[in-house]
Enzyme design. Structure first.
Site, PDB file in Angstrom:
ATOM      1  NE  ARG A  17       2.947  10.447  -9.246  1.00 19.80           N
ATOM      2  CZ  ARG A  17       4.161  11.082  -9.050  1.00 19.80           C
ATOM      3  NH1 ARG A  17       4.977  10.930 -10.375  1.00 19.80           N
ATOM      4  NH2 ARG A  17       5.009  10.824  -8.194  1.00 19.80           N
ATOM      5  CG  ASN A  27       1.341   2.172  -6.475  1.00 19.92           C
ATOM      6  OD1 ASN A  27       0.747   2.270  -5.286  1.00 19.92           O
ATOM      7  ND2 ASN A  27       1.694   3.369  -7.268  1.00 19.92           N
ATOM      8  NE  ARG A  76      -3.016   8.914 -11.944  1.00 18.11           N
ATOM      9  CZ  ARG A  76      -2.442   9.091 -10.688  1.00 18.11           C
ATOM     10  NH1 ARG A  76      -1.491   9.962 -10.559  1.00 18.11           N
ATOM     11  NH2 ARG A  76      -3.080   8.413  -9.768  1.00 18.11           N
ATOM     12  CD  GLN A 108      -4.156   6.897   0.009  1.00 18.11           C
ATOM     13  OE1 GLN A 108      -3.202   6.897  -0.685  1.00 18.11           O
ATOM     14  NE2 GLN A 108      -5.254   7.689  -0.134  1.00 18.11           N
ATOM     15  NE  ARG A 165       5.005   9.197  31.612  1.00 21.49           N
ATOM     16  CZ  ARG A 165       5.718   9.594  30.493  1.00 21.49           C
ATOM     17  NH1 ARG A 165       5.980  10.815  30.220  1.00 21.49           N
ATOM     18  NH2 ARG A 165       5.591   8.755  29.288  1.00 21.49           N
TER      19      ARG A 165
END
Length: 391
Positions: A17, A27, A76, A108, A165
């Protein structure tokens, strides 16, 4: 290839977008010489694992970059381009408009260290192993403590016993989503289930698990990509020769004239970059189209060879590689003008300064953040050394 193993149409989809609030137009912001979205698109296209590779966007600039890289574009609608729109809603719109798609691989754009091999493996999990959805994960060795809301509240450990631990080598760690990819069948997506049915995880290497969310993530991601990113099928295993245009790369392209002589300037940072390459056994050749007088060449006191009055740069590139017995894949080239374009395309790896011509930048070369004469050569030299060290 994975896309040939079954009859189902597997589509790679990158959601991009234009209205990102955290980092505007992130992007397509340049990361390590390439638009951010270009890293995942290159990996997807080179994998051969998909029947189609798509970018879903509402932005003209992002569309142009996507098309330049060879992806297809789904424009879109405004309804799924809001700040509040979920990824699932955007993917649902995509499959409504593309009924031929059977499996969607949502990658992504903010995870630029994806490699083709990872994508091939995940497509195989869907197409031949029968999984309906796959999520990428990375292994973390982090101890978690319960959050407290009010002063005076006591926290407790959630995944360890503080009295015992474990050492890192004695603990397998935990698998956490790394945000790189989410694959699912169309049937699940239509039902509103992005991860469901027969679910599997795909564990990625920590060095490939990069996620950019805020501005502070950017410099860290850039360093990781330079060392661990996928640079394309033609990425060289070693560079033995660098040919660099003096004008516009080693210098800023300016010539200063006086009544007695011409003068040029260069950055000591770039000289340091050349010396680093020489120390690693890389031959460096500086070339210029101009006839630079011998006295000026001598005054530069450069530790590498210089060839001037080069009217045919392609011939010079091929001649030098031939004389050294090298292939073009072992040769790097740095140029800035339209006359450098052929050489930038021929060399195994190439780069342009930040202020290079549009034609030079469009060769998909490594794009430096520095301009000519201001550290671009040093930046490219360090990039070459990083590539050599990571192979």
């Amino acid at each position: 290839m994975a896309a040939e193993r079954g009859k189902r149409h597997v589509a790679a989809l990158v959601l991009a977008r234009g209205g990102s609030k955290g980092i505007p137009l992130k992007n397509i912001r340049m990361l390590a010489g390439r638009p951010l979205i270009g890293w995942v698109l290159r990996a997807a296209l080179d994998s051969g694992a998909f029947h189609s590779v798509w970018v879903s966007t509402d932005n003209d600039e992002i569309e142009k970059v996507a098309l330049d890289y060879g992806a297809r574009v789904h424009r879109r609608s405004a309804e799924v381009s809001k700040d509040t729109t979920s990824s699932l809603e955007t993917i649902q719109e995509f499959v409504q408009h593309h009924p031929e798609v059977d499996v969607v691989g949502n990658m992504q754009a903010t995870s630029p260290c994806l490699h083709p091999g990872d994508l091939i493996n995940v497509v195989d999990m869907i197409c031949t192993q029968g999984y309906e959805s796959v999520v990428s994960v990375v292994r973390h060795h982090l101890f978690r403590w319960r959050e407290v809301k009010a002063p005076g509240e006591v926290t407790v450990p959630e995944n360890l016993n503080p009295a015992h631990r474990p050492r890192r080598q004695d603990w397998s760690g935990e698998l956490c989503e790394n945000g790189s990819l989410y694959f699912a069948t169309k049937e699940l997506i239509v039902r509103g289930i992005p991860l469901g049915g027969k679910v599997a995880y795909y564990e990625m290497k920590p060095e490939h698990s990069v996620d950019i969310d805020i501005e502070l993530d950017w410099p860290i991601a850039e360093q990781k990509v330079k060392r661990y990113g996928y640079f394309g099928k033609a990425a060289p295993t070693v560079v033995k020769l660098l040919i660099c245009n003096i004008d516009g790369c080693f210098t800023d392209g300016r010539v200063y004239l006086s009544q007695e002589q011409e003068m040029i300037s260069y950055s000591l940072r770039d000289l340091d970059g050349i010396r680093k390459l020489l120390d690693r056994g890389v031959t460096v050749l500086l070339i210029s189209e101009r006839m630079i007088v011998p006295s000026l060449i001598s005054a530069l006191k450069l530790p590498c060879k210089i060839e001037v009055n080069v009217t045919d740069k392609r011939e010079a590139l091929q001649r030098w590689t031939r004389e050294m017995g090298l292939s073009l894949s072992e040769t790097a080239y740095m140029g800035w003008s339209d006359s450098d374009v052929e050489c930038l395309k021929l060399a195994g790896t190439s780069a342009v300064p930040a202020d290079a011509s549009t034609a030079a930048k469009m060769t998909d070369s490594f794009s430096c953040t520095q301009g000519g004469g201001s550290g671009a050569v040093q930046e490219f030299a360090e990039h070459i050394l990083t590539l050599m060290e990571s192979r």
